[in-house]
Motif scaffolding. Sequence first.
Motif, PDB file in Angstrom:
ATOM      1  N   SER A   1       0.792  -1.321   0.116  1.00 15.12           N
ATOM      2  CA  SER A   1      -0.191  -0.218  -0.174  1.00 15.12           C
ATOM      3  C   SER A   1       0.932   1.249  -0.038  1.00 15.12           C
ATOM      4  N   ALA A   2       1.970   1.131   0.667  1.00 15.83           N
ATOM      5  CA  ALA A   2       2.844   2.400   0.679  1.00 15.83           C
ATOM      6  C   ALA A   2       3.402   2.677  -0.559  1.00 15.83           C
ATOM      7  N   MET A   3       3.645   1.557  -1.250  1.00 14.44           N
ATOM      8  CA  MET A   3       4.507   1.646  -2.849  1.00 14.44           C
ATOM      9  C   MET A   3       3.116   2.261  -3.743  1.00 14.44           C
ATOM     10  N   ILE A   4       1.975   1.706  -3.629  1.00 11.78           N
ATOM     11  CA  ILE A   4       0.931   2.282  -4.545  1.00 11.78           C
ATOM     12  C   ILE A   4       0.763   3.692  -4.108  1.00 11.78           C
ATOM     13  N   GLY A   5       0.698   3.980  -2.896  1.00 16.20           N
ATOM     14  CA  GLY A   5       0.412   5.438  -2.372  1.00 16.20           C
ATOM     15  C   GLY A   5       1.535   6.271  -2.772  1.00 16.20           C
ATOM     16  N   ALA A   6       2.789   6.041  -2.716  1.00 11.48           N
ATOM     17  CA  ALA A   6       3.816   6.924  -3.334  1.00 11.48           C
ATOM     18  C   ALA A   6       3.856   7.215  -4.756  1.00 11.48           C
ATOM     19  N   VAL A   7       3.511   5.987  -5.432  1.00 12.29           N
ATOM     20  CA  VAL A   7       3.259   6.141  -6.985  1.00 12.29           C
ATOM     21  C   VAL A   7       2.172   7.202  -7.332  1.00 12.29           C
ATOM     22  N   VAL A   8       1.082   6.828  -6.681  1.00 11.79           N
ATOM     23  CA  VAL A   8      -0.145   7.781  -6.925  1.00 11.79           C
ATOM     24  C   VAL A   8       0.043   9.085  -6.375  1.00 11.79           C
ATOM     25  N   LEU A   9       0.702   9.225  -5.323  1.00 16.47           N
ATOM     26  CA  LEU A   9       1.057  10.922  -5.140  1.00 16.47           C
ATOM     27  C   LEU A   9       2.000  11.685  -5.968  1.00 16.47           C
ATOM     28  N   GLY A  10       3.310  10.639  -6.387  1.00 17.75           N
ATOM     29  CA  GLY A  10       4.339  11.214  -6.868  1.00 17.75           C
ATOM     30  C   GLY A  10       4.002  11.372  -8.470  1.00 17.75           C
ATOM     31  N   LYS A  11       2.846  10.884  -9.177  1.00 20.45           N
ATOM     32  CA  LYS A  11       2.558  11.055 -10.361  1.00 20.45           C
ATOM     33  C   LYS A  11       2.069  12.345 -10.685  1.00 20.45           C
ATOM     34  N   LYS A  12       2.545  12.768 -11.854  1.00 20.24           N
ATOM     35  CA  LYS A  12       2.006  14.124 -12.374  1.00 20.24           C
ATOM     36  C   LYS A  12       0.829  14.100 -12.737  1.00 20.24           C
ATOM     37  N   GLY A  13      -0.313  14.757 -11.767  1.00 19.38           N
ATOM     38  CA  GLY A  13      -1.523  14.531 -12.045  1.00 19.38           C
ATOM     39  C   GLY A  13      -1.833  15.628 -12.798  1.00 19.38           C
ATOM     40  N   GLU A  14      -3.433  15.355 -13.543  1.00 15.21           N
ATOM     41  CA  GLU A  14      -3.920  16.586 -14.331  1.00 15.21           C
ATOM     42  C   GLU A  14      -4.250  17.624 -13.431  1.00 15.21           C
TER      43      GLU A  14
END
Lengths: 99, 169
Positions: free
Chosen positions: B152-165
């Motif tokens: 869950s930490a890995m997924i959270g980090a990826v989701v947060l770090g992604k350049k969102g629209e």
Amino acid sequence: MPIQYYLFLSLALFSIGIMGTLMRRNAIIIFMCIELMLNAVNLLLVAFSKMYNDSSAQIFVFFSMVVAAAEVAVGLAIIVMMYRKVHSVDINILNRLKH
Amino acid sequence: MNAYELIFWLLTVMAISCALGVILSRNPVSSVLFLIATFFAVSGHYILMNAQFLAIVNIIVYAGAIMVLFLFVIMLMNLNADTEPQKNRLVQLAGVVSGGILFLVILAALKSSTNNMLEQTATDIGLIKNLGKTLFTQFVLPFEIASVLFLSAMIGAVVLGKKGEEGTA
């Protein structure tokens, strides 16, 4: 070596971590001071594990390292995201949670 | 003073002075380097207390992975100049005083506590074999939960770090 020496050493490291958390304004430095406090507690757990000759405390240290690694990954991602939005890691600017 | 105590005091002085360096240095990159030195000193203490496995894990995980992550983030943000605005003197003084008071209070409370000695005998509870037995018999459920935590930490980090629209992130 008396157990008190290890108590005082980890207490000193913990207090230094608290001082750093209260003194600095850079969010990353504050994060590093939290890591320092975690490490002080780990050191004390290992000392007590040696004192009671019990390996459970060392397993606890292992788990606290696991949690620290997960925490750092998420926390740094949050800091990077905030930096993209406000171009600063100064906590006096980040204290609004909204821009 | 035998060699054991000499190493103990050397590592203690190194740990505390490097920890002070972390909070006093102006440049974030040197803060990170001081923190790595502190972790090495703590690992030395682990070896002194016959916790060899934890010493290695401490070096690999903390000094190797976590601090490199910090260094990457600092360099990505281009913070390696000492441009950090400082808190005013009064707030800094208040921080030092409250940290020092915490130190003194707990020190006074613990000064007259038990004076058990840590024997300098070699024990083998810190070796991988014994720790592994404890981990996979007594603590196998927390170990499995830790893997879920990591996922869950890995997924959270990826989701947060992604350049969102714009507007969604």
